[in-house]
Design a protein around this motif. Structure first.
Motif, mmCIF file in Angstrom:
data_model
loop_
_atom_site.group_PDB
_atom_site.id
_atom_site.type_symbol
_atom_site.label_atom_id
_atom_site.label_comp_id
_atom_site.label_asym_id
_atom_site.label_seq_id
_atom_site.Cartn_x
_atom_site.Cartn_y
_atom_site.Cartn_z
ATOM 1 N N MET A 1 28.912 40.478 0.637
ATOM 2 C CA MET A 1 28.113 39.279 0.395
ATOM 3 C C MET A 1 29.044 38.129 0.041
ATOM 4 O O MET A 1 29.870 38.234 -0.864
ATOM 5 C CB MET A 1 27.106 39.520 -0.739
ATOM 6 N N LEU A 2 28.918 37.031 0.760
ATOM 7 C CA LEU A 2 29.704 35.828 0.522
ATOM 8 C C LEU A 2 28.777 34.749 -0.015
ATOM 9 O O LEU A 2 27.775 34.408 0.622
ATOM 10 C CB LEU A 2 30.362 35.361 1.818
ATOM 11 N N VAL A 3 29.068 34.236 -1.213
ATOM 12 C CA VAL A 3 28.203 33.259 -1.863
ATOM 13 C C VAL A 3 28.979 31.974 -2.104
ATOM 14 O O VAL A 3 30.089 31.999 -2.641
ATOM 15 C CB VAL A 3 27.662 33.785 -3.211
ATOM 16 N N TYR A 4 28.399 30.851 -1.690
ATOM 17 C CA TYR A 4 28.947 29.538 -1.996
ATOM 18 C C TYR A 4 27.792 28.660 -2.455
ATOM 19 O O TYR A 4 26.963 28.235 -1.643
ATOM 20 C CB TYR A 4 29.655 28.927 -0.784
ATOM 21 N N VAL A 5 27.707 28.408 -3.762
ATOM 22 C CA VAL A 5 26.614 27.651 -4.377
ATOM 23 C C VAL A 5 25.283 28.320 -4.030
ATOM 24 O O VAL A 5 24.987 29.388 -4.561
ATOM 25 C CB VAL A 5 26.636 26.164 -3.961
ATOM 26 N N ASP A 6 24.483 27.740 -3.129
ATOM 27 C CA ASP A 6 23.208 28.360 -2.783
ATOM 28 C C ASP A 6 23.177 28.860 -1.339
ATOM 29 O O ASP A 6 22.113 29.167 -0.789
ATOM 30 C CB ASP A 6 22.053 27.367 -3.001
ATOM 31 N N ASP A 7 24.340 28.952 -0.722
ATOM 32 C CA ASP A 7 24.449 29.539 0.619
ATOM 33 C C ASP A 7 24.982 30.955 0.496
ATOM 34 O O ASP A 7 26.002 31.192 -0.162
ATOM 35 C CB ASP A 7 25.383 28.707 1.503
ATOM 36 N N ILE A 8 24.295 31.907 1.146
ATOM 37 C CA ILE A 8 24.671 33.317 1.038
ATOM 38 C C ILE A 8 24.792 33.912 2.438
ATOM 39 O O ILE A 8 23.916 33.713 3.284
ATOM 40 C CB ILE A 8 23.634 34.113 0.225
ATOM 41 N N LEU A 9 25.853 34.648 2.642
ATOM 42 C CA LEU A 9 26.076 35.363 3.898
ATOM 43 C C LEU A 9 26.168 36.850 3.575
ATOM 44 O O LEU A 9 26.990 37.265 2.751
ATOM 45 C CB LEU A 9 27.367 34.878 4.562
ATOM 46 N N LEU A 25 16.526 40.716 -2.953
ATOM 47 C CA LEU A 25 16.940 39.392 -3.400
ATOM 48 C C LEU A 25 15.767 38.413 -3.370
ATOM 49 O O LEU A 25 15.572 37.608 -4.290
ATOM 50 C CB LEU A 25 18.083 38.888 -2.512
ATOM 51 N N SER A 26 14.959 38.514 -2.317
ATOM 52 C CA SER A 26 13.806 37.623 -2.177
ATOM 53 C C SER A 26 12.751 37.890 -3.237
ATOM 54 O O SER A 26 11.967 36.994 -3.581
ATOM 55 C CB SER A 26 13.201 37.786 -0.777
ATOM 56 N N ALA A 27 12.699 39.124 -3.738
ATOM 57 C CA ALA A 27 11.731 39.461 -4.781
ATOM 58 C C ALA A 27 12.094 38.831 -6.118
ATOM 59 O O ALA A 27 11.226 38.649 -6.981
ATOM 60 C CB ALA A 27 11.627 40.977 -4.930
ATOM 61 N N ARG A 28 13.348 38.496 -6.306
ATOM 62 C CA ARG A 28 13.814 37.915 -7.569
ATOM 63 C C ARG A 28 13.998 36.403 -7.502
ATOM 64 O O ARG A 28 13.888 35.720 -8.511
ATOM 65 C CB ARG A 28 15.152 38.570 -7.969
ATOM 66 N N PHE A 29 14.311 35.895 -6.331
ATOM 67 C CA PHE A 29 14.613 34.472 -6.184
ATOM 68 C C PHE A 29 13.880 33.902 -4.973
ATOM 69 O O PHE A 29 13.477 34.633 -4.070
ATOM 70 C CB PHE A 29 16.121 34.252 -6.015
ATOM 71 N N VAL A 30 13.736 32.585 -4.966
ATOM 72 C CA VAL A 30 13.160 31.905 -3.807
ATOM 73 C C VAL A 30 14.249 31.780 -2.748
ATOM 74 O O VAL A 30 15.256 31.090 -2.953
ATOM 75 C CB VAL A 30 12.627 30.508 -4.183
ATOM 76 N N THR A 31 14.093 32.438 -1.643
ATOM 77 C CA THR A 31 15.115 32.450 -0.591
ATOM 78 C C THR A 31 14.485 32.142 0.758
ATOM 79 O O THR A 31 13.264 32.222 0.938
ATOM 80 C CB THR A 31 15.813 33.821 -0.506
ATOM 81 N N ARG A 32 15.342 31.818 1.699
ATOM 82 C CA ARG A 32 14.913 31.602 3.080
ATOM 83 C C ARG A 32 15.879 32.322 3.999
ATOM 84 O O ARG A 32 17.073 32.032 4.007
ATOM 85 C CB ARG A 32 14.875 30.109 3.404
ATOM 86 N N ASP A 33 15.379 33.272 4.753
ATOM 87 C CA ASP A 33 16.204 34.048 5.671
ATOM 88 C C ASP A 33 16.344 33.270 6.981
ATOM 89 O O ASP A 33 15.372 33.041 7.701
ATOM 90 C CB ASP A 33 15.566 35.413 5.929
#
Length: 289
Positions: A1-9, A25-33
């Motif tokens: 997992m590569l994380v930069y601020v709010d961008d995740i790969l 991850l989506s169950a814990r945070f607001v995300t957009r796939d």
């Protein structure tokens, strides 16, 4: 997992594991796939028919040329002239802020363009007080960028995890302080994964000394990568590297020639070895010749 601020790969060798992780991850945070990787932090990932990826910063390069007011500049075949000199210009010095912004942008471009590593390292050495000649070097790099917008870094799938490295150094190449420049390129199977072109910290008394300093830096990088691949857990104890053989290769076969300006023919030859590939990548080959 590569994380930069709010961008995740997120990537992995199990599609199910990746999907489960994204759902958790989506169950814990607001995300957009956003689906399969296509664009991340200014780097475009272009899928290949053979399963590989071409990492391209074409749009970033175009934006950089516009930022420098050089979108219509004359292209150059190499990022530096073999006759480049520093500190000999009667023209007015550039705006230091503009200079630093452009050089900083070029540093980020080296993420997918190892062929400009040496040239960018040279202009980085004058961030504190650039003069007109240094700004000409920056413009030369940008002219080369204009000519090579189609190039990107090719990554290919491979069944093995073999590491191959090349190291090189000049000797007393800097006319200002007589320090040498060392460089290395590390490959994981056919893929270039780490490279560097950097002025050495101390003055070498001989060409052998500068070569050994470059080898030491290269060996440290290999040691770190090996530990990363084999065991991600930090250990206080370190393993020493045993050197069984010493050998050097011919200059004409030295892939890591990131220590000096080159002629256009040599630059094109080594650019191919640095896994640079054109868009579209149909002509790219899968091994280091």
């Amino acid at each position: 997992m590569l994380v930069y601020v709010d961008d995740i790969l997120v990537t992995g060798n199990s599609v199910r594991a990746v999907d489960d992780f994204i759902r958790a991850l989506s169950a814990r945070f607001v995300t957009r796939d956003l689906g399969d990787l296509s664009f991340f932090l200014g780097i475009e990932a272009i899928s290949q028919a053979n399963g590989g990826l071409l990492l391209s910063q074409r749009q970033y390069m175009l934006d950089l040329l516009v930022k420098a007011n050089m979108e219509h500049c004359k292209p150059a075949s190499t990022p530096m002239s073999t006759s480049s000199t520093e500190g000999d210009s009667a023209a007015a010095p550039p705006d230091p802020t503009v200079y630093r912004q452009l050089v900083g942008s070029l540093q980020y471009l080296t993420l997918s363009r190892p062929d400009i590593s040496y040239a960018v390292n040279r202009v980085c050495q004058h961030m504190h007080a650039p003069d007109a000649s240094h700004f000409l070097l920056v413009k030369r790099i940008l002219r080369y960028v204009k000519a090579t917008l189609h190039l990107g870094l090719l990554l290919l799938p491979s069944p093995n995890m073999s590491i191959q490295a090349f190291s090189d150094a000049d000797w007393a190449g800097s006319s200002s302080d007589r320090r040498s420049t060392g460089g290395y390129a590390v490959y994981l199977s056919p893929n270039l994964i780490s490279w560097q072109s950097k002025k050495q910290r101390t003055v070498a008394r001989s060409s052998t000394g500068s070569e050994y300093k470059a080898l030491a830096n290269c060996s440290a990088e290999i040691s770190w990568l090996t530990s990363l691949f084999t065991n991600p857990v930090f250990h206080a104890q370190t393993k020493h590297i045993e050197i069984d053989f010493h050998f050097f290769i011919s200059t004409k076969d030295q892939i890591t020639d990131l220590t000096k300006p080159l002629s256009s023919s040599l630059f094109a030859f080594f650019g191919d070895k640095l896994r640079l590939c054109s868009r579209p990548p149909s002509t790219c080959e899968g091994s280091i010749r």
